[in-house]
Write a protein that holds these residues in place. Structure first.
Motif, PDB file in Angstrom:
ATOM      1  N   LEU A  69       0.825  -1.204   0.000  1.00  0.00           N
ATOM      2  CA  LEU A  69       0.000   0.000   0.000  1.00  0.00           C
ATOM      3  C   LEU A  69       0.865   1.262   0.000  1.00  0.00           C
ATOM      4  CD1 LEU A  69      -2.910   1.145   0.274  1.00  0.00           C
ATOM      5  CD2 LEU A  69      -2.530   1.152   2.726  1.00  0.00           C
ATOM      6  N   VAL A  70       1.898   1.269   0.828  1.00  0.00           N
ATOM      7  CA  VAL A  70       2.792   2.437   0.892  1.00  0.00           C
ATOM      8  C   VAL A  70       3.550   2.596  -0.429  1.00  0.00           C
ATOM      9  CG1 VAL A  70       4.870   3.351   2.020  1.00  0.00           C
ATOM     10  CG2 VAL A  70       3.007   2.404   3.392  1.00  0.00           C
ATOM     11  N   GLU A  71       4.037   1.491  -0.986  1.00  0.00           N
ATOM     12  CA  GLU A  71       4.756   1.573  -2.259  1.00  0.00           C
ATOM     13  C   GLU A  71       3.853   2.089  -3.370  1.00  0.00           C
ATOM     14  OE1 GLU A  71       6.405  -2.275  -2.954  1.00  0.00           O
ATOM     15  OE2 GLU A  71       7.917  -2.055  -1.368  1.00  0.00           O
ATOM     16  N   ARG A  72       2.609   1.629  -3.396  1.00  0.00           N
ATOM     17  CA  ARG A  72       1.671   2.088  -4.420  1.00  0.00           C
ATOM     18  C   ARG A  72       1.366   3.578  -4.240  1.00  0.00           C
ATOM     19  NH1 ARG A  72      -4.406   0.238  -4.961  1.00  0.00           N
ATOM     20  NH2 ARG A  72      -3.979  -0.033  -2.773  1.00  0.00           N
ATOM     21  N   ALA A  73       1.246   4.014  -2.990  1.00  0.00           N
ATOM     22  CA  ALA A  73       0.967   5.438  -2.738  1.00  0.00           C
ATOM     23  C   ALA A  73       2.146   6.301  -3.148  1.00  0.00           C
ATOM     24  CB  ALA A  73       0.656   5.647  -1.257  1.00  0.00           C
ATOM     25  N   LEU A  74       3.366   5.827  -2.912  1.00  0.00           N
ATOM     26  CA  LEU A  74       4.544   6.589  -3.296  1.00  0.00           C
ATOM     27  C   LEU A  74       4.728   6.621  -4.820  1.00  0.00           C
ATOM     28  CD1 LEU A  74       7.060   5.493  -0.531  1.00  0.00           C
ATOM     29  CD2 LEU A  74       5.863   7.677  -0.722  1.00  0.00           C
ATOM     30  N   ALA A 124       2.292   6.536  -6.994  1.00  0.00           N
ATOM     31  CA  ALA A 124       1.198   7.322  -7.599  1.00  0.00           C
ATOM     32  C   ALA A 124       1.572   8.776  -7.707  1.00  0.00           C
ATOM     33  CB  ALA A 124      -0.073   7.160  -6.764  1.00  0.00           C
ATOM     34  N   GLY A 125       2.459   9.270  -6.865  1.00  0.00           N
ATOM     35  CA  GLY A 125       2.850  10.673  -6.900  1.00  0.00           C
ATOM     36  C   GLY A 125       3.814  11.006  -8.027  1.00  0.00           C
TER      37      GLY A 125
END
Length: 73
Positions: A64-69, A71-72
């Protein structure tokens, strides 16, 4: 029956007056209630720690954290 109702009304009026004056029969928790609350909180903390540090949850959080990072970018 009428005398019993008068007594009950007197008790209720006395309680209402005491409440308005700020008097309470039960001013707070007793030591045993504090102890029980602390034990329950510690038990919940252990369960949450076990769940959050499990391999499955760690992998999901990492993804989840990797996907959020990503996405930016």
């Amino acid at each position: 029956m009428c005398g019993m109702m008068r007594t009950r009304v007197r008790v209720l009026v006395c309680r209402a007056r005491a409440t308005l004056r700020g008097e309470r029969r039960d001013a707070g928790m007793v030591t045993s209630e504090y102890a029980l609350g602390i034990v329950a909180a510690a038990g919940l903390a252990v369960v949450l720690y076990r769940v959050l540090t499990s391999e499955q949850v760690s992998a999901k959080l990492r993804a989840l954290v990797e996907r959020a990072l990503d996405a930016g970018m």
